[in-house]
Scaffold this active site. Structure first.
Site, PDB file in Angstrom:
ATOM      1  N   LYS A 168      50.906 -75.654 -19.106  1.00  0.00           N
ATOM      2  CA  LYS A 168      50.240 -76.918 -18.793  1.00  0.00           C
ATOM      3  C   LYS A 168      51.061 -77.747 -17.805  1.00  0.00           C
ATOM      4  CE  LYS A 168      50.218 -80.359 -21.717  1.00  0.00           C
ATOM      5  NZ  LYS A 168      49.968 -81.205 -22.897  1.00  0.00           N
ATOM      6  N   ASP A 204      44.946 -80.326 -21.387  1.00  0.00           N
ATOM      7  CA  ASP A 204      45.580 -81.056 -22.485  1.00  0.00           C
ATOM      8  C   ASP A 204      44.534 -81.317 -23.563  1.00  0.00           C
ATOM      9  OD1 ASP A 204      43.941 -83.003 -21.397  1.00  0.00           O
ATOM     10  OD2 ASP A 204      45.516 -84.534 -21.272  1.00  0.00           O
TER      11      ASP A 204
END
Length: 211
Positions: free
Chosen positions: A120, A138
């Site tokens: 991420k 997220d």
């Protein structure tokens, strides 16, 4: 959800916010990398307060590494998990100096080899600092993708891959920011503001609120 719906969703999000970006404050790729590492399980507001103190003093791999773990901790101790984050950041700075001449690498593989940098974080840096189409999924993006039907999936990676495949190419570069902001301020976890949502008529969520 079909192509036409997805295209209209992102068209409206673009109309409302033509140039979306992260809410983390940064002035170069290195500052962004450090801010994103610090933002794990922390708010952007909290990270910005810490980096507002840190970056005027140290904002290069060399200068932050020179602080050491204890010195860096003093600047970021208001952020959750600051001890482990300080260790990761110092080690990341060392590796950037030794392996990359102090520059932030522009490949996911090289970024993920840095301590505290997962998929991420790497995607945020690739997208925001270097303008590469990447999707940093997220909790907000995961929720919005599933709730709306844009890209439903049981895992973060599944949602990421579906978004990369299904988001129309013209929106791909900015899609991750639009989805985060939509999840943060409109399609909230506990109280989605469906009544004032720009894409309510296109969303496939079955439990829409009247708010």
């Amino acid at each position: 959800m079909n192509k036409q719906k997805r295209h209209e969703i992102f068209s409206r999000l673009r109309d409302d916010n033509p140039h979306p970006t992260t809410e983390l404050n940064y002035s170069n790729p290195f500052e962004l990398l450090i801010a994103v590492i610090l933002s794990a399980q922390a708010t952007d507001v909290g990270v910005n307060k810490a980096t507002a103190r840190l970056f005027p003093v140290a904002n290069t791999p060399q200068s932050i590494h020179a602080l050491g773990v204890d010195g860096l901790s003093e600047f970021i101790k208001t952020i959750g998990l600051y001890n482990s984050k300080a260790k990761n950041v110092i080690e990341t700075c060392r590796l950037l100096i030794e392996r990359h001449a102090g520059d932030v690498p522009q490949t996911r593989e090289a970024l993920e080899a840095l301590p505290g940098v997962g998929r991420k974080t790497a995607n945020v840096v690739l997208n925001t600092a270097f303008g590469q189409p990447a999707m940093a999924v997220d909790t907000h993006i995961f929720r919005v993708s599933n709730r709306t039907g844009i890209a439903p999936g049981k895992t973060v990676l599944e949602v990421e891959k579906k978004l990369m495949r299904h988001v129309p190419a013209e929106f791909l570069l900015d899609a991750h920011h639009w989805l985060i902001l939509h999840g943060r301020y409109v399609c909230k976890a506990r109280s989605p503001q469906c009544g004032s949502c720009r894409i309510e008529d296109l969303c496939e969520y079955r439990q829409k609120t009247s708010d």
